[in-house]
Scaffold this motif. Sequence first.
Motif, PDB file in Angstrom:
ATOM      1  N   VAL A  71       0.835  -1.201   0.000  1.00  0.00           N
ATOM      2  CA  VAL A  71       0.000   0.000   0.000  1.00  0.00           C
ATOM      3  C   VAL A  71       0.871   1.253   0.000  1.00  0.00           C
ATOM      4  N   GLY A  72       1.960   1.235   0.792  1.00  0.00           N
ATOM      5  CA  GLY A  72       2.864   2.377   0.852  1.00  0.00           C
ATOM      6  C   GLY A  72       3.538   2.658  -0.484  1.00  0.00           C
ATOM      7  N   VAL A  73       3.981   1.597  -1.169  1.00  0.00           N
ATOM      8  CA  VAL A  73       4.639   1.767  -2.474  1.00  0.00           C
ATOM      9  C   VAL A  73       3.654   2.307  -3.511  1.00  0.00           C
ATOM     10  N   LEU A  74       2.432   1.754  -3.537  1.00  0.00           N
ATOM     11  CA  LEU A  74       1.415   2.239  -4.468  1.00  0.00           C
ATOM     12  C   LEU A  74       1.079   3.701  -4.197  1.00  0.00           C
ATOM     13  N   MET A  75       0.927   4.046  -2.923  1.00  0.00           N
ATOM     14  CA  MET A  75       0.631   5.429  -2.564  1.00  0.00           C
ATOM     15  C   MET A  75       1.792   6.345  -2.945  1.00  0.00           C
ATOM     16  N   PHE A  97      -2.490  10.224 -12.193  1.00  0.00           N
ATOM     17  CA  PHE A  97      -2.874  10.405 -10.796  1.00  0.00           C
ATOM     18  C   PHE A  97      -4.392  10.365 -10.638  1.00  0.00           C
ATOM     19  N   CYS A  98      -5.095  11.089 -11.494  1.00  0.00           N
ATOM     20  CA  CYS A  98      -6.559  11.172 -11.420  1.00  0.00           C
ATOM     21  C   CYS A  98      -7.206   9.820 -11.691  1.00  0.00           C
ATOM     22  N   ILE A  99      -6.721   9.111 -12.712  1.00  0.00           N
ATOM     23  CA  ILE A  99      -7.278   7.804 -13.060  1.00  0.00           C
ATOM     24  C   ILE A  99      -7.043   6.798 -11.941  1.00  0.00           C
ATOM     25  N   VAL A 103      -9.941   4.832  -9.902  1.00  0.00           N
ATOM     26  CA  VAL A 103     -10.008   3.363  -9.866  1.00  0.00           C
ATOM     27  C   VAL A 103     -10.027   2.863  -8.423  1.00  0.00           C
ATOM     28  N   ILE A 104      -9.161   3.431  -7.571  1.00  0.00           N
ATOM     29  CA  ILE A 104      -9.111   3.019  -6.166  1.00  0.00           C
ATOM     30  C   ILE A 104     -10.432   3.309  -5.469  1.00  0.00           C
ATOM     31  N   PHE A 105     -10.988   4.482  -5.728  1.00  0.00           N
ATOM     32  CA  PHE A 105     -12.274   4.856  -5.122  1.00  0.00           C
ATOM     33  C   PHE A 105     -13.374   3.894  -5.546  1.00  0.00           C
ATOM     34  N   LEU A 106     -13.416   3.551  -6.853  1.00  0.00           N
ATOM     35  CA  LEU A 106     -14.442   2.631  -7.354  1.00  0.00           C
ATOM     36  C   LEU A 106     -14.249   1.228  -6.795  1.00  0.00           C
ATOM     37  N   LEU A 107     -12.991   0.784  -6.662  1.00  0.00           N
ATOM     38  CA  LEU A 107     -12.723  -0.540  -6.087  1.00  0.00           C
ATOM     39  C   LEU A 107     -13.186  -0.610  -4.633  1.00  0.00           C
ATOM     40  N   GLN A 108     -12.953   0.452  -3.880  1.00  0.00           N
ATOM     41  CA  GLN A 108     -13.420   0.495  -2.486  1.00  0.00           C
ATOM     42  C   GLN A 108     -14.943   0.454  -2.435  1.00  0.00           C
ATOM     43  N   LEU A 251     -11.666  12.090  -3.297  1.00  0.00           N
ATOM     44  CA  LEU A 251     -12.512  12.933  -4.142  1.00  0.00           C
ATOM     45  C   LEU A 251     -11.908  14.317  -4.321  1.00  0.00           C
ATOM     46  N   VAL A 252     -11.289  14.851  -3.253  1.00  0.00           N
ATOM     47  CA  VAL A 252     -10.623  16.154  -3.346  1.00  0.00           C
ATOM     48  C   VAL A 252      -9.459  16.086  -4.337  1.00  0.00           C
ATOM     49  N   GLY A 253      -8.668  15.013  -4.256  1.00  0.00           N
ATOM     50  CA  GLY A 253      -7.552  14.841  -5.181  1.00  0.00           C
ATOM     51  C   GLY A 253      -8.022  14.737  -6.624  1.00  0.00           C
ATOM     52  N   ILE A 254      -9.106  13.972  -6.849  1.00  0.00           N
ATOM     53  CA  ILE A 254      -9.664  13.833  -8.205  1.00  0.00           C
ATOM     54  C   ILE A 254     -10.154  15.180  -8.728  1.00  0.00           C
ATOM     55  N   LEU A 255     -10.863  15.932  -7.867  1.00  0.00           N
ATOM     56  CA  LEU A 255     -11.415  17.225  -8.278  1.00  0.00           C
ATOM     57  C   LEU A 255     -10.314  18.234  -8.604  1.00  0.00           C
TER      58      LEU A 255
END
Length: 283
Positions: A71-75, A97-99, A103-108, A251-255
């Motif tokens: 998780v740390g490496v992916l982040m 970054f946005c994509i 994807v992470i948000f949708l997977l969660q 969501l803030v990062g995506i926006l």
Amino acid sequence: MGGKRRGAPGSGDDYSFVSPVVKYLLFIFNFLFWIISLVMVAIGVYARMMKHAEAALASLSVDPAVMLMVVGVLMFIITFCGCVGSLRENICLLQTFCICLTVIFLLQLVAGVLGFIFADKARNKVTEMINKAIVHYREDLDLQNLIDFGQREFGCCGGVVYTDWTHNMYFSCNEENPSRERCSVPFSCCIITKDKMVINTMCGQDMQSLEFGEAGKTIHTNGCIDTMVNWIHSNLFLLGGIALGLAIPQLVGILLSQILINQIKDQIELQNYNLKHRSDPWS
């Protein structure tokens, strides 16, 4: 590519559609999570180096230390794209970054829905994990502390019922078991009252050989699975708040990244327009 927002579009070379507020807000946002990712990787590496009880880790589906490192490496990779993309105003990195965040948000979101739909299968999987953890209870101190903490906090004992501890070789009720803890349960199963001046750490001795009602006078006889399910049902608003707290930064990062991408595209169009009219003012 960035610059001061002066005048009107096309009025001069110093005008920029890119807002410094959005640009550096996105950079600071990513930089904070970039630091957090480094800390996560460091903790994961340290925990993995200090861990020797591989058999005990087999009781868990995923080694927590390895999961923390992954998780740390992916982040780290995702936030690095966000940091560099915002500073350099690089559309490719910002879109990556946005994509990734989307994807992470949708997977969660999908994981939460599937967990709700297949609650019975999830319950069986958790039961299996707890039973495996019980088997390896004495083989790893961290695992032992984790189980003891859970049983104390939730006031429970074992997975489904307190007699689940017979699956551990030290607490097994098998007549051939030479352990002094034969047919007992861990101290964390005991009911501790505050009025007792001296705590009996051997209160779990021979509890598995007693009937349910008799054992319930000394230890928690209810299993941790049902107790945790009841806790989840009674704390849905708290869990929903935690889920919302995890979703808001994404969501803030995506926006912010999408706003910056659109501003950069507008700036590129402005520059192309200026170059075209500078070379051919009559066009």
